[in-house]
Scaffold this active site. Structure first.
Site, PDB file in Angstrom:
ATOM      1  N   ASN A  39       0.832  -1.214   0.000  1.00 15.62           N
ATOM      2  CA  ASN A  39       0.000   0.000   0.000  1.00 15.62           C
ATOM      3  C   ASN A  39       0.867   1.264   0.000  1.00 15.62           C
ATOM      4  O   ASN A  39       0.352   2.372   0.094  1.00 15.62           O
ATOM      5  CB  ASN A  39      -0.970   0.016   1.188  1.00 15.62           C
ATOM      6  CG  ASN A  39      -0.256   0.094   2.512  1.00 15.62           C
ATOM      7  OD1 ASN A  39       0.972   0.110   2.566  1.00 15.62           O
ATOM      8  ND2 ASN A  39      -1.020   0.144   3.594  1.00 15.62           N
ATOM      9  N   THR A  42       4.786   2.740   3.790  1.00 10.91           N
ATOM     10  CA  THR A  42       6.201   2.961   4.128  1.00 10.91           C
ATOM     11  C   THR A  42       7.124   2.517   2.996  1.00 10.91           C
ATOM     12  O   THR A  42       8.269   2.930   2.938  1.00 10.91           O
ATOM     13  CB  THR A  42       6.613   2.217   5.423  1.00 10.91           C
ATOM     14  OG1 THR A  42       6.330   0.824   5.262  1.00 10.91           O
ATOM     15  CG2 THR A  42       5.880   2.746   6.639  1.00 10.91           C
ATOM     16  N   ILE A  59      -3.460  -4.768   2.514  1.00 11.61           N
ATOM     17  CA  ILE A  59      -3.556  -6.208   2.743  1.00 11.61           C
ATOM     18  C   ILE A  59      -4.845  -6.570   3.488  1.00 11.61           C
ATOM     19  O   ILE A  59      -5.322  -7.707   3.414  1.00 11.61           O
ATOM     20  CB  ILE A  59      -2.293  -6.715   3.470  1.00 11.61           C
ATOM     21  CG1 ILE A  59      -2.239  -8.237   3.417  1.00 11.61           C
ATOM     22  CG2 ILE A  59      -2.207  -6.205   4.912  1.00 11.61           C
ATOM     23  CD1 ILE A  59      -0.889  -8.813   3.592  1.00 11.61           C
ATOM     24  N   ALA A  79       4.512  -7.876   4.766  1.00 17.04           N
ATOM     25  CA  ALA A  79       3.695  -6.694   5.077  1.00 17.04           C
ATOM     26  C   ALA A  79       3.353  -6.707   6.561  1.00 17.04           C
ATOM     27  O   ALA A  79       2.965  -7.736   7.107  1.00 17.04           O
ATOM     28  CB  ALA A  79       2.416  -6.706   4.244  1.00 17.04           C
ATOM     29  N   TYR A 145       2.725  -5.151  19.354  1.00 18.76           N
ATOM     30  CA  TYR A 145       3.452  -5.672  18.182  1.00 18.76           C
ATOM     31  C   TYR A 145       4.011  -7.064  18.480  1.00 18.76           C
ATOM     32  O   TYR A 145       3.871  -7.996  17.679  1.00 18.76           O
ATOM     33  CB  TYR A 145       4.585  -4.693  17.828  1.00 18.76           C
ATOM     34  CG  TYR A 145       5.527  -5.191  16.756  1.00 18.76           C
ATOM     35  CD1 TYR A 145       5.196  -5.062  15.408  1.00 18.76           C
ATOM     36  CD2 TYR A 145       6.755  -5.770  17.081  1.00 18.76           C
ATOM     37  CE1 TYR A 145       6.067  -5.510  14.424  1.00 18.76           C
ATOM     38  CE2 TYR A 145       7.625  -6.217  16.098  1.00 18.76           C
ATOM     39  CZ  TYR A 145       7.270  -6.085  14.768  1.00 18.76           C
ATOM     40  OH  TYR A 145       8.131  -6.537  13.795  1.00 18.76           O
ATOM     41  N   ARG A 212      22.332  -5.572  21.084  1.00 19.25           N
ATOM     42  CA  ARG A 212      21.480  -6.057  19.995  1.00 19.25           C
ATOM     43  C   ARG A 212      22.324  -6.866  19.012  1.00 19.25           C
ATOM     44  O   ARG A 212      23.512  -6.623  18.847  1.00 19.25           O
ATOM     45  CB  ARG A 212      20.876  -4.872  19.212  1.00 19.25           C
ATOM     46  CG  ARG A 212      19.888  -4.008  19.989  1.00 19.25           C
ATOM     47  CD  ARG A 212      18.608  -4.737  20.324  1.00 19.25           C
ATOM     48  NE  ARG A 212      17.634  -3.859  20.956  1.00 19.25           N
ATOM     49  CZ  ARG A 212      17.582  -3.606  22.265  1.00 19.25           C
ATOM     50  NH1 ARG A 212      18.480  -4.136  23.090  1.00 19.25           N
ATOM     51  NH2 ARG A 212      16.645  -2.814  22.749  1.00 19.25           N
TER      52      ARG A 212
HETATM   53  C1  UD2 Z   1      13.724  -4.046  17.299  1.00 18.98           C
HETATM   54  C2  UD2 Z   1      12.823  -3.952  16.100  1.00 18.98           C
HETATM   55  C3  UD2 Z   1      11.393  -4.035  16.509  1.00 18.98           C
HETATM   56  C4  UD2 Z   1      11.129  -5.237  17.390  1.00 18.98           C
HETATM   57  C5  UD2 Z   1      12.124  -5.259  18.550  1.00 18.98           C
HETATM   58  C6  UD2 Z   1      12.027  -6.558  19.322  1.00 18.98           C
HETATM   59  C7  UD2 Z   1      13.951  -2.570  14.466  1.00 18.98           C
HETATM   60  C8  UD2 Z   1      14.007  -1.242  13.806  1.00 18.98           C
HETATM   61  N1  UD2 Z   1      13.048  -2.701  15.427  1.00 18.98           N
HETATM   62  O1  UD2 Z   1      13.520  -2.931  18.143  1.00 18.98           O
HETATM   63  O2  UD2 Z   1      10.575  -4.116  15.353  1.00 18.98           O
HETATM   64  O3  UD2 Z   1      11.244  -6.407  16.591  1.00 18.98           O
HETATM   65  O4  UD2 Z   1      13.464  -5.201  18.048  1.00 18.98           O
HETATM   66  O5  UD2 Z   1      12.668  -6.471  20.516  1.00 18.98           O
HETATM   67  O6  UD2 Z   1      14.666  -3.498  14.093  1.00 18.98           O
HETATM   68  N2  UD2 Z   1      18.559   3.653  20.104  1.00 18.98           N
HETATM   69  C9  UD2 Z   1      19.364   4.700  20.478  1.00 18.98           C
HETATM   70  N3  UD2 Z   1      19.227   5.891  19.820  1.00 18.98           N
HETATM   71  C10 UD2 Z   1      18.326   6.072  18.795  1.00 18.98           C
HETATM   72  C11 UD2 Z   1      17.510   4.990  18.416  1.00 18.98           C
HETATM   73  C12 UD2 Z   1      17.648   3.786  19.087  1.00 18.98           C
HETATM   74  O7  UD2 Z   1      20.176   4.568  21.391  1.00 18.98           O
HETATM   75  O8  UD2 Z   1      18.279   7.190  18.236  1.00 18.98           O
HETATM   76  C13 UD2 Z   1      18.692   2.381  20.810  1.00 18.98           C
HETATM   77  C14 UD2 Z   1      17.390   1.883  21.387  1.00 18.98           C
HETATM   78  O9  UD2 Z   1      17.135   2.456  22.643  1.00 18.98           O
HETATM   79  C15 UD2 Z   1      17.660   0.381  21.453  1.00 18.98           C
HETATM   80  C16 UD2 Z   1      18.590   0.116  20.279  1.00 18.98           C
HETATM   81  O10 UD2 Z   1      19.122   1.385  19.901  1.00 18.98           O
HETATM   82  O11 UD2 Z   1      18.316   0.054  22.654  1.00 18.98           O
HETATM   83  C17 UD2 Z   1      17.898  -0.494  19.089  1.00 18.98           C
HETATM   84  O12 UD2 Z   1      16.746   0.280  18.798  1.00 18.98           O
HETATM   85  P1  UD2 Z   1      15.848   0.035  17.493  1.00 18.98           P
HETATM   86  O13 UD2 Z   1      14.701   0.954  17.574  1.00 18.98           O
HETATM   87  O14 UD2 Z   1      16.695   0.063  16.260  1.00 18.98           O
HETATM   88  O15 UD2 Z   1      15.394  -1.489  17.626  1.00 18.98           O
HETATM   89  P2  UD2 Z   1      14.738  -2.283  18.861  1.00 18.98           P
HETATM   90  O16 UD2 Z   1      15.746  -3.313  19.278  1.00 18.98           O
HETATM   91  O17 UD2 Z   1      14.201  -1.400  19.896  1.00 18.98           O
END
Ligand code: UD2
Length: 306
Positions: A39, A42, A59, A79, A145, A212
């Site tokens: 759609n 994003t 979807i 999606a 989610y 991560r």
């Molecule tokens: C990921 C997935 C989400 C979900 C989750 C499951 C992504 C984008 N998101 O979220 O969909 O599956 O895992 O646990 O893959 N951070 C900073 N500064 C910023 C942005 C983020 O420090 O400007 C940190 C954030 O606080 C986190 C880490 O980076 O500790 C990863 O953040 P994220 O948003 O990329 O992904 P996450 O693990 O929260």
């Protein structure tokens, strides 16, 4: 050659104009008839391979999905409503997109006898009690989610067990790579890259000690292609690299690779942030013959050259 095991099939990629779906499309377009359902909320038209047939629509719309699923052999269901934050604000929207639409995809797949490979998530585990997490570890999602992706994961297994449908759920960890946008909701790597390249402060949430596993989208494509042909159906797999870094280390690595003079600053911790996340990928290695090949160092290097 990428995608060479999947030949002469009619393949639907839901979310095929998005970050991950479009890379799957690229890998399969040469030898298959590719359909993309998106759609464009994003996703982007530039991501779609020229030879693919695009069906524009939601979807959740019955007729759109029926047209997209007609005559398919294989579905990569990518999606989703991917924003954890948006799912907290609108749990019913997350449920409709991430669960109800998935059931409709599975229902059509039953009629077509099509294999479904779907995007599950590390979010289903919530805050793991121990890392690395294995597939059978406890699941206590901390967001709508995560609950919805856990439902998806269960429905895939159930459709195999109840109806003999060929299904595989891939539990993605933190995916990064080209086409991931640095928008309101996007992965930390695309945010840090943009900050570093603009010379802006790199904003680490909290003390940066959270960890991560960052997996390159090329490895995610590889996992999807393995899932498309495996005999191990009706099962779910962790997909990552199997090793994690701290967010502080990530910020430093991105600053180095971009030759940036940006400061690394620490903001308030993000509410609900998971502290440690790392998958055990033994099951995917053994059963899917999945083998991640892009190191974080190399992945960042190629990303900043784009
Ligand atoms: C990921 C997935 C989400 C979900 C989750 C499951 C992504 C984008 N998101 O979220 O969909 O599956 O895992 O646990 O893959 N951070 C900073 N500064 C910023 C942005 C983020 O420090 O400007 C940190 C954030 O606080 C986190 C880490 O980076 O500790 C990863 O953040 P994220 O948003 O990329 O992904 P996450 O693990 O929260």
């Amino acid at each position: 050659m990428p995608g060479s095991e999947v030949h002469d099939e009619t393949v639907l990629i839901t979310g095929g104009a998005g970050f991950i779906g479009s890379h799957i499309a690229d890998a399969l377009t040469e030898h298959n008839d590719i359909r993309i359902l998106d759609n464009f909320s994003t996703g982007s038209r530039e991501n779609v391979p020229a030879t693919a047939t695009t069906i524009e629509g939601d979807i959740r719309d019955e007729k759109t999905l029926a047209a997209a699923m007609d005559g398919v052999d294989l579905v990569f269901h990518q999606a989703a409503l991917v924003s954890v934050q948006q799912s907290v604000e609108q749990p019913e929207v997350s449920h409709a997109i991430n669960v109800e639409a998935t059931i409709e995809v599975l229902e059509h797949a039953r009629k077509e006898d099509a294999r479904v490979v779907a995007a599950s998530s590390a979010a289903i585990y919530g805050e793991p009690q121990t890392v690395p997490v294995t597939e059978s570890d406890p699941k206590t999602p901390t967001s709508p989610y995560g609950v919805d992706k856990l439902s998806l994961d269960h429905y895939l297994r159930l459709y195999h067990d109840l109806y003999d449908l060929e299904t595989v759920a891939l539990r993605y960890f933190n995916v990064y790579g080209p086409r991931q946008t640095a928008g309101d909701y996007s992965g930390v790597i695309s945010i840090f890259k943009e900050q570093a390249m603009n010379g802006d402060p790199i904003t680490v949430n909290g003390d940066g000690g959270q960890t991560r596993d960052f997996v390159h989208v090329d490895d995610i494509v590889h996992a999807n292609l393995r899932a498309a042909t495996t005999t191990h159906v009706g099962d779910a797999y962790n997909i990552g690299t199997g090793s994690s870094v701290t967010i502080q280390e990530l910020a430093e690595a991105i600053r180095d690779v971009t030759n940036s003079a940006s400061d690394i600053v620490h903001t308030d911790p993000r509410p609900g942030d998971i502290r440690h996340s790392c998958p055990d990928i033994t099951k995917a290695r053994e059963q899917l013959e999945y083998s991640p090949s892009v190191s974080l160092e190399d992945g960042l290097e190629t990303l900043v050259q784009l």
